[in-house]
Design a protein around this motif. Structure first.
Motif, PDB file in Angstrom:
ATOM      1  N   GLU A 120       0.833  -1.204   0.000  1.00  0.00           N
ATOM      2  CA  GLU A 120       0.000   0.000   0.000  1.00  0.00           C
ATOM      3  C   GLU A 120       0.869   1.256   0.000  1.00  0.00           C
ATOM      4  O   GLU A 120       0.585   2.218  -0.727  1.00  0.00           O
ATOM      5  CB  GLU A 120      -0.914  -0.013   1.227  1.00  0.00           C
ATOM      6  N   ARG A 121       1.911   1.250   0.822  1.00  0.00           N
ATOM      7  CA  ARG A 121       2.767   2.435   0.947  1.00  0.00           C
ATOM      8  C   ARG A 121       3.423   2.799  -0.368  1.00  0.00           C
ATOM      9  O   ARG A 121       3.594   3.978  -0.693  1.00  0.00           O
ATOM     10  CB  ARG A 121       3.829   2.184   2.017  1.00  0.00           C
ATOM     11  N   ASP A 123       2.262   1.974  -3.390  1.00  0.00           N
ATOM     12  CA  ASP A 123       1.278   1.996  -4.465  1.00  0.00           C
ATOM     13  C   ASP A 123       1.492   0.822  -5.432  1.00  0.00           C
ATOM     14  O   ASP A 123       1.495   1.002  -6.656  1.00  0.00           O
ATOM     15  CB  ASP A 123       1.352   3.340  -5.211  1.00  0.00           C
ATOM     16  N   GLU A 126      -2.224  -3.005  -6.863  1.00  0.00           N
ATOM     17  CA  GLU A 126      -2.840  -3.510  -8.091  1.00  0.00           C
ATOM     18  C   GLU A 126      -1.931  -4.473  -8.842  1.00  0.00           C
ATOM     19  O   GLU A 126      -2.414  -5.380  -9.533  1.00  0.00           O
ATOM     20  CB  GLU A 126      -3.228  -2.344  -9.004  1.00  0.00           C
ATOM     21  N   LYS A 142      10.735   0.752  -6.940  1.00  0.00           N
ATOM     22  CA  LYS A 142       9.909   0.938  -5.754  1.00  0.00           C
ATOM     23  C   LYS A 142       9.817  -0.359  -4.955  1.00  0.00           C
ATOM     24  O   LYS A 142       9.912  -0.346  -3.726  1.00  0.00           O
ATOM     25  CB  LYS A 142       8.510   1.424  -6.135  1.00  0.00           C
ATOM     26  N   THR A 172       8.868  10.352  -7.602  1.00  0.00           N
ATOM     27  CA  THR A 172       8.158   9.462  -6.688  1.00  0.00           C
ATOM     28  C   THR A 172       9.116   8.905  -5.644  1.00  0.00           C
ATOM     29  O   THR A 172       8.799   8.855  -4.447  1.00  0.00           O
ATOM     30  CB  THR A 172       7.495   8.303  -7.464  1.00  0.00           C
TER      31      THR A 172
END
Length: 312
Positions: A120-121, A123, A126, A142, A172
Motif C-alpha cells: 500500500e505504501r 502503491d 494492483e 519501488k 516518486t
C-alpha cells in the motif's frame, strides 16, 4: 547535539597499487539524508560496501548505528537496509512473493501484515500478484526499496537508486525518501544526479580519486564556487547601455537586453546595486539572482562535469 548514525575515520581501501579510498573521514547525523557525489570510479560504491559490511577495509574505523562494522557485523546488519544500483528482485516471482520472501528471511513477525502495508505504501497493490518481469523500471525500483524496508532498518544505503528512471519515477522515489527521513530513518545516498542531491540532502560530500574534496550543505558548497551574479533585463538598448556604464564590470547580451553583474548575492550588495540604478533613474523590467548549482561545484572540484551534465 545530533548523534551520529555513521562515523568514519581514516577509511582506506586499495586493490594492489590502486588506492580506491585514501583515508577518508565523515559523519552522518541521525535522521538525515547524506549524499556522496563523485565521478565513476571515485570510490562511492566501495564506501557503501564497507559501511554495509560487504567489504573489509584495509585500515580505519567505521561505526554504523553505534557498532563497529568489523567486530559487531551482526548488529550492524540488523540495523541497516541496502538498495544497490541494480534491483535485487526475483523476476519469476510476483511483487507480493518477493516481499514475503524477504519477510521470511528476516523472520519478521506478522510478515503478511508487513507485506500488505508495504504494498500500500509504495502503491503496488494492483500489481502485487503480477510477475516482476511485467513491471516498469519505476515499479521495480519501488519494490526493491520496499524490500529493503522489511524489518524497519534505522539506516538505509541507497546506491544510485534512480539511475535509468524517468523524471516522474525519480520524483516518486524522492517523495518516499522524504517520508522515510520524516519518520526518523537515516539515508546514505550515492547519486549521479546532482539535482537529486540538491533537493534531498542535508549534507553532501564530494569524493574524487579516493579522497573527500569537499563537504557541506548543498548551499554551502555552491557558495564556494564563483559565478553568482545578478541578472537584469531592460526595456531597450538605451537603458541597457546606461546601466552597463553605471554598474560596470557586467556582461551584456544586446539581443536579450540582459546585463549580468557579478555579486555575492547578499541583501546588502543587492540593495546597493538597486540604489545605484535608482540614483540614475534606471528601471530593470526583470531582476533575478543566479547562483552556481551542484554541477558547477562538481566541475570545479573534480575538473570534469558530472555524468548527468554529460548526458544532457
Amino acid at each position: 547535539m545530533t548523534s551520529s548514525a555513521i562515523a568514519v575515520s581514516g577509511l582506506r581501501k586499495a586493490y594492489g597499487d590502486r588506492v580506491v579510498l585514501d583515508g577518508i573521514d565523515f559523519e552522518v547525523a541521525e535522521g538525515s539524508v547524506f549524499s556522496m557525489l563523485g565521478p565513476n570510479g571515485a570510490g562511492k560504491t566501495t564506501t557503501v560496501n564497507v559501511l554495509a559490511t560487504l567489504l573489509k577495509a584495509d585500515s580505519g574505523t567505521v561505526h554504523v548505528a553505534g557498532h563497529d562494522v568489523v567486530t559487531a557485523t551482526r548488529q550492524v546488519r540488523a540495523a541497516i537496509g541496502v538498495t544497490g544500483q541494480f534491483a535485487a528482485v526475483d523476476e519469476l516471482l510476483s511483487g507480493r512473493e518477493n516481499l514475503q520472501l524477504m519477510a521470511d528471511l528476516k523472520r519478521v513477525r506478522s510478515g503478511e501484515r508487513v507485506v500488505e502495508r508495504l504494498l500500500e505504501r509504495f502503491d503496488l497493490v494492483e500489481s502485487a500478484d503480477k510477475r516482476i518481469s511485467t513491471y516498469s523500471g519505476g515499479m521495480t525500483r519501488k519494490l526493491d526499496l520496499a524490500m529493503t524496508l522489511v524489518g524497519d532498518p534505522r539506516i538505509i544505503f541507497l546506491d544510485e537508486p534512480t539511475t535509468g528512471l524517468d523524471p516522474r519515477s525519480r520524483r516518486t522515489m524522492w517523495g518516499i525518501v522524504r517520508e522515510l527521513v520524516a519518520g526518523g530513518t537515516t539515508i546514505f545516498l550515492t547519486t549521479q544526479y546532482l539535482d537529486e542531491a540538491d533537493h534531498l540532502s542535508d549534507r553532501v560530500v564530494v569524493l574524487d580519486q579516493g579522497r573527500l574534496v569537499a563537504e557541506g550543505t548543498p548551499d554551502e558548497l555552491k557558495r564556494q564556487v564563483p559565478g553568482t551574479h545578478v541578472r537584469l533585463r531592460f526595456a531597450d538598448l538605451d537603458e541597457l547601455d546606461a546601466a552597463a556604464r553605471v554598474l560596470g564590470g557586467g556582461t551584456r547580451d544586446d539581443q536579450e537586453l540582459l546585463l549580468r553583474v557579478p555579486s555575492d548575492g547578499q541583501s546588502k550588495s543587492l540593495r546597493a546595486l538597486l540604489d545605484r540604478l535608482d540614483e540614475y533613474r534606471l528601471n530593470a523590467q526583470e531582476f533575478s539572482v543566479h547562483t552556481p548549482d551542484l554541477d558547477d561545484v562538481f566541475l570545479a572540484l573534480t575538473g570534469h562535469p558530472s555524468e548527468e551534465a554529460i548526458a544532457s
